[in-house]
Design a protein around this motif. Structure first.
Motif, PDB file in Angstrom:
ATOM      1  N   ARG A   1      -3.729   6.011  10.623  1.00  0.00           N
ATOM      2  CA  ARG A   1      -3.781   4.571  10.332  1.00  0.00           C
ATOM      3  C   ARG A   1      -2.851   4.216   9.180  1.00  0.00           C
ATOM      4  NH1 ARG A   1      -9.282   5.705  10.358  1.00  0.00           N
ATOM      5  NH2 ARG A   1      -9.656   4.834   8.271  1.00  0.00           N
ATOM      6  N   SER A   2      -2.802   5.076   8.171  1.00  0.00           N
ATOM      7  CA  SER A   2      -1.985   4.788   6.997  1.00  0.00           C
ATOM      8  C   SER A   2      -0.504   4.744   7.337  1.00  0.00           C
ATOM      9  CB  SER A   2      -2.253   5.836   5.910  1.00  0.00           C
ATOM     10  OG  SER A   2      -1.479   5.588   4.761  1.00  0.00           O
ATOM     11  N   VAL A   3      -0.014   5.721   8.094  1.00  0.00           N
ATOM     12  CA  VAL A   3       1.403   5.729   8.434  1.00  0.00           C
ATOM     13  C   VAL A   3       1.735   4.591   9.402  1.00  0.00           C
ATOM     14  CG1 VAL A   3       1.364   7.277  10.448  1.00  0.00           C
ATOM     15  CG2 VAL A   3       3.329   7.300   8.920  1.00  0.00           C
TER      16      VAL A   3
ATOM     17  N   SER B   1      -1.864   1.393   1.554  1.00  0.00           N
ATOM     18  CA  SER B   1      -0.677   1.244   2.402  1.00  0.00           C
ATOM     19  C   SER B   1      -0.493  -0.212   2.824  1.00  0.00           C
ATOM     20  CB  SER B   1      -0.790   2.132   3.641  1.00  0.00           C
ATOM     21  OG  SER B   1      -0.756   3.498   3.297  1.00  0.00           O
ATOM     22  N   ALA B   2      -1.593  -0.874   3.169  1.00  0.00           N
ATOM     23  CA  ALA B   2      -1.501  -2.274   3.579  1.00  0.00           C
ATOM     24  C   ALA B   2      -1.060  -3.162   2.419  1.00  0.00           C
ATOM     25  CB  ALA B   2      -2.841  -2.742   4.127  1.00  0.00           C
ATOM     26  N   LEU B   3      -1.579  -2.880   1.236  1.00  0.00           N
ATOM     27  CA  LEU B   3      -1.156  -3.652   0.066  1.00  0.00           C
ATOM     28  C   LEU B   3       0.331  -3.457  -0.212  1.00  0.00           C
ATOM     29  CD1 LEU B   3      -4.191  -2.996  -2.296  1.00  0.00           C
ATOM     30  CD2 LEU B   3      -3.419  -5.243  -1.510  1.00  0.00           C
ATOM     31  N   SER B   4       0.778  -2.217  -0.161  1.00  0.00           N
ATOM     32  CA  SER B   4       2.187  -1.936  -0.409  1.00  0.00           C
ATOM     33  C   SER B   4       3.076  -2.668   0.598  1.00  0.00           C
ATOM     34  CB  SER B   4       2.437  -0.423  -0.333  1.00  0.00           C
ATOM     35  OG  SER B   4       3.799  -0.132  -0.476  1.00  0.00           O
ATOM     36  N   THR B   5       2.708  -2.611   1.858  1.00  0.00           N
ATOM     37  CA  THR B   5       3.518  -3.233   2.897  1.00  0.00           C
ATOM     38  C   THR B   5       3.516  -4.752   2.773  1.00  0.00           C
ATOM     39  OG1 THR B   5       3.014  -1.369   4.351  1.00  0.00           O
ATOM     40  CG2 THR B   5       3.883  -3.352   5.388  1.00  0.00           C
TER      41      THR B   5
END
Length: 269
Positions: free
Chosen positions: A160-162, A195-199
């Motif tokens: 999910r993260s990638v 990861s979602a925050l970064s993206t």
């Protein structure tokens, strides 16, 4: 045995030797890069697989470089198998190599990626599947969002993260991609939320700010820190954003406070 085959075998032996001669390695590598002998491709693949199996990151780096120069995009399957193994090195060179080859031959790259990542029989190797999903972000097509939405529901939070980053490659052209990322802010795994925050920070869509703000109260210190980092990437400081950063600047965790103060200063500037 040809001269180049003998040179390759000598190089592989040097790379496997803890007391190797780096000058000799450099000379042999240069000769093989110049030769670009396509007859060596199977032998290169074998030596590269052996270096990865032995956990030899330097060997992987050198042999991947030669294989890519010799075989071009034909080498992508073997390069991706080598890339997928975490050997403790940064892999910057190999990352650049596989992404460049994928972009140069999109159709070939996607045929490999889709077969391994989300086809009717995804590759059972989880590391390789994650690598394929990651590389898909460098050769995106609009129709990928359905399969990415499925991958974003995978039981493995590393998948999910990638997948989050690959969804991010669609945010400039698809409102659905942005909605998928906003939904992933509620993922049970802190890794995925980060990861979602970064993206979303890189996407810089003002409509996502309320969802980002809400994670300032997250139980994970990493997530709260990444709220500040993500907000610092937006081009303007809204009052609600500054209020969130002020709260995070008084967080019990030192790292969160540091990131909040840095974000506040960046936006103020």
């Amino acid at each position: 045995m040809s001269d180049t085959a003998a040179q390759l075998d000598a190089l592989a032996a040097e790379l496997a030797d803890p007391d190797c001669d780096f000058d000799r390695i450099e000379a042999l590598e240069s000769e093989l890069l110049t030769a670009r002998d396509t007859d060596l491709i199977p032998r290169l693949q074998e030596h590269l697989a052996g270096a990865v199996q032995a956990g030899n990151g330097y060997g992987r780096h050198v042999l991947s470089h030669i294989l890519a120069a010799t075989a071009g995009s034909r080498a992508l399957p073997e390069l991706l198998r080598a890339f997928a193994r975490d050997l403790g090195d940064d892999q910057d060179s190999l990352t650049a190599t596989v992404t460049v080859l994928a972009r140069q031959d999109r159709a070939h790259a996607r045929s490999i990626i889709l077969r391994w990542a989300t086809g009717p029989d995804p590759d059972p190797d989880p590391d390789l599947r994650r690598t394929a999903l990651w590389l898909l972000g460098y050769v995106p097509e609009p129709d990928d969002l359905d399969l990415l939405a499925d991958a974003a529901r995978d039981p493995d939070d590393r998948v999910r993260s990638v997948t989050v980053g690959t969804i991010g490659s669609h945010t400039k052209t698809s409102a659905r991609a942005v909605d998928l990322l906003k939904a992933l802010l509620a993922d049970p795994s802190p890794r995925v939320r980060v990861s979602a925050l970064s993206t979303l920070g890189f996407a810089r869509r003002p409509g996502t700010l309320p969802a980002i703000h809400r994670l300032a109260e997250d139980d994970s210190t990493d997530v709260r820190a990444w709220v500040a980092i993500a907000l610092s990437r937006f081009p303007a400081a809204e009052p609600a954003t500054l209020a969130v950063l002020d709260v995070l600047a008084h967080d019990p965790d030192t790292y969160v406070r540091e990131k909040a103060v840095a974000a506040r200063e960046k936006l103020a500037a």
